[in-house]
Design an enzyme around this catalytic site. Sequence first.
Site, mmCIF file in Angstrom:
data_model
loop_
_atom_site.group_PDB
_atom_site.id
_atom_site.type_symbol
_atom_site.label_atom_id
_atom_site.label_comp_id
_atom_site.label_asym_id
_atom_site.label_seq_id
_atom_site.Cartn_x
_atom_site.Cartn_y
_atom_site.Cartn_z
ATOM 1 N N LYS A 1 2.647 12.742 -0.291
ATOM 2 C CA LYS A 1 1.965 11.572 -0.861
ATOM 3 C C LYS A 1 2.848 10.326 -0.839
ATOM 4 O O LYS A 1 2.352 9.216 -0.696
ATOM 5 C CB LYS A 1 1.531 11.873 -2.303
ATOM 6 N N GLY B 1 -5.064 15.727 -5.200
ATOM 7 C CA GLY B 1 -6.201 16.188 -5.981
ATOM 8 C C GLY B 1 -5.854 16.347 -7.453
ATOM 9 O O GLY B 1 -6.463 17.102 -8.180
ATOM 10 N N GLY B 2 -4.821 15.637 -7.889
ATOM 11 C CA GLY B 2 -4.537 15.606 -9.323
ATOM 12 C C GLY B 2 -3.579 16.685 -9.781
ATOM 13 O O GLY B 2 -3.141 16.708 -10.925
ATOM 14 N N HIS C 1 -13.280 5.571 -8.096
ATOM 15 C CA HIS C 1 -12.621 6.372 -7.063
ATOM 16 C C HIS C 1 -13.503 6.328 -5.829
ATOM 17 O O HIS C 1 -14.596 6.906 -5.842
ATOM 18 C CB HIS C 1 -12.487 7.801 -7.583
ATOM 19 N N LYS D 1 -14.835 17.091 -8.301
ATOM 20 C CA LYS D 1 -15.933 16.125 -8.177
ATOM 21 C C LYS D 1 -17.258 16.809 -8.481
ATOM 22 O O LYS D 1 -17.450 17.964 -8.111
ATOM 23 C CB LYS D 1 -15.928 15.545 -6.763
ATOM 24 N N GLU E 1 -4.230 8.426 -1.767
ATOM 25 C CA GLU E 1 -3.848 9.573 -0.929
ATOM 26 C C GLU E 1 -4.803 9.764 0.240
ATOM 27 O O GLU E 1 -5.882 9.191 0.260
ATOM 28 C CB GLU E 1 -3.779 10.854 -1.777
ATOM 29 N N ASN F 1 -6.675 12.704 2.812
ATOM 30 C CA ASN F 1 -7.044 14.113 2.996
ATOM 31 C C ASN F 1 -7.261 14.340 4.486
ATOM 32 O O ASN F 1 -8.168 13.750 5.078
ATOM 33 C CB ASN F 1 -8.312 14.444 2.216
ATOM 34 N N ARG G 1 -8.561 16.515 6.314
ATOM 35 C CA ARG G 1 -9.501 17.621 6.555
ATOM 36 C C ARG G 1 -10.912 17.080 6.351
ATOM 37 O O ARG G 1 -11.102 15.966 5.862
ATOM 38 C CB ARG G 1 -9.241 18.746 5.548
HETATM 39 C C1 MV4 Z 1 -4.765 7.693 -10.324
HETATM 40 C C2 MV4 Z 1 -5.648 7.210 -11.319
HETATM 41 C C3 MV4 Z 1 -5.280 6.057 -12.028
HETATM 42 N N1 MV4 Z 1 -4.113 5.419 -11.733
HETATM 43 N N2 MV4 Z 1 -3.614 7.034 -10.068
HETATM 44 C C4 MV4 Z 1 -5.280 11.111 -8.250
HETATM 45 C C5 MV4 Z 1 -5.832 12.360 -7.638
HETATM 46 C C6 MV4 Z 1 -7.255 11.996 -7.498
HETATM 47 N N3 MV4 Z 1 -8.112 13.134 -7.276
HETATM 48 C C7 MV4 Z 1 -7.534 11.321 -8.809
HETATM 49 N N4 MV4 Z 1 -6.375 10.561 -9.058
HETATM 50 C C8 MV4 Z 1 -6.189 9.466 -9.799
HETATM 51 N N5 MV4 Z 1 -5.051 8.800 -9.600
HETATM 52 C C9 MV4 Z 1 -3.310 5.916 -10.763
HETATM 53 N N6 MV4 Z 1 -2.141 5.249 -10.495
HETATM 54 C C10 MV4 Z 1 -6.854 7.903 -11.540
HETATM 55 C C11 MV4 Z 1 -7.128 9.004 -10.760
HETATM 56 C C12 MV4 Z 1 -8.413 9.672 -10.978
HETATM 57 C C13 MV4 Z 1 -8.562 10.521 -12.058
HETATM 58 C C14 MV4 Z 1 -7.469 10.774 -12.880
HETATM 59 C C15 MV4 Z 1 -7.669 11.600 -13.959
HETATM 60 C C16 MV4 Z 1 -8.913 12.182 -14.212
HETATM 61 C C17 MV4 Z 1 -9.963 11.958 -13.365
HETATM 62 C C18 MV4 Z 1 -9.804 11.127 -12.279
HETATM 63 C C19 MV4 Z 1 -10.884 10.871 -11.406
HETATM 64 C C20 MV4 Z 1 -10.700 10.041 -10.325
HETATM 65 C C21 MV4 Z 1 -9.454 9.419 -10.102
#
Ligand code: MV4
Length: 452
Positions: free
Chosen positions: A116, A163-164, A207, A236, A287, A289, A291
């Site tokens: 990343k 993916g968190g 997002h 999702k 990020e 993906n 795929r």
């Molecule tokens: C973040 C964010 C807010 N600020 N990064 C990273 C992995 C992706 N699947 C979601 N991510 C996020 N990265 C920064 N600097 C918010 C998200 C995010 C999210 C974070 C926590 C819980 C649910 C989320 C849903 C979409 C995006």
Amino acid sequence: MFSRVLVANRGEIAVRVIRALHELGVEAVGVFSTADRDALHVRLADQAVCIGPPSSAESYLRIPNLIAAAGTTGCEAVHPGYGFLSENPAFARACSENDLVFVGPSPDVMERLGDKASAKAEMRAAGVPLVPGTAEAASLETIRSVADEIGYPVMLKATAGGGGKGMRLVDYPSGLDDAFSAARAEAEAAFGDGSLYLEKVVAPARHVEIQVLCDAQGGVLTLGERECSIQRRHQKLVEESPSPALSPETREELEASVARACALVGYRGAGTFEFLLGPEGEPYFIEVNCRLQVEHPVTELVTGVDLVREQVRIAAGGPLALVGRAPRHGHAIEVRINAEDPTRGFVPAPGVIERFRPPLGAGVRVDTAVEDGMEIPPYYDSLIAKVIVRDDDRPAALRRAVRALEELVVDGIPTTRGLALDILRSDAFASGAYSTGYLDEMEEHLPSLRPA
Ligand code: MV4
């Protein structure tokens, strides 16, 4: 074009890829664990190879077994689907070393973009807007000084994550040390690499992700965005295109920057570039993906492009029929139906599906491997079906999605169907003004989440 391709996956995506191969006149070889012996993808494949016992680690993730299955059946290529080994450079390398074409980007591009922090460096070079933070993996001391500079709240992220996974939100300086130790330990355990980088938290955020196709001749087609803000623990639940939050100017800025990035890194195949939109709609890359994604049908319905067919054509050396910006029409919404119990914290709820009646009718598509009477095994992810609809505009697509979900019948196991209906029927979703915090903020307003 290939004459025979191994589909190294299971469930709905294996069915999806087998169908695309058959429509290209290509034979499909399936693989299955002993738990999937009677699965639909095994029956649809021209032949199928048992690759091991139920656990993924001993079957769908076992590289030698997949390579052997492809070799003994005379396949020329391998389609990895999503999940499992689809973003594993070692698998892509093993395919090449065994004269098998891996349907996806090259191993070294997968490695460069899968890290990343290095992905952000590549994007910076392409002029893609980034979240303020550290340029690459950093020590606690560097992270502390950058956090003081950009201000809290900040987010710690695993360079090997995605993916968190391995993410930690830090609201105050006093929480940084513990969060750093916890995130590093989690990343080390999950990815064998504990390195972390820092980003300022973008909140409230939307997002959105940009879909792209790149052929081996340098052709690049961008196919618009998918909004994926309705998530629960990075899973999702609802995706749509176009995003209600994206202006035409920002959309073009993102598609142009993704096209530049793909040309710069030599990307090949299908890819998805994830962005956050800040409170003013300003975009930030987070990020890539490398795929095909679960939610790819949303893009297929608004552009008319068959992404799996294009993936196979590109892997076989064919040029994209179209380059530049894919034309797109109308609005599409996808709802994921998971075998999980929303009233018990979304615990997976495997079991026997006594009755399955998918919705039909104009503008409705259901991607699934479910059949009446089948047992949902406990070994794999809980997705059992995707209901995707398309209509002329967002209000019509929303009405059609509610109609389709009301028609859907899944008897025998709890699913997220009720939650999905609550979300689609909520004012927040209907208005289009929702963010990634939606599910947390809406928890008490969604009847299906209340314990029985
Ligand atoms: C973040 C964010 C807010 N600020 N990064 C990273 C992995 C992706 N699947 C979601 N991510 C996020 N990265 C920064 N600097 C918010 C998200 C995010 C999210 C974070 C926590 C819980 C649910 C989320 C849903 C979409 C995006």
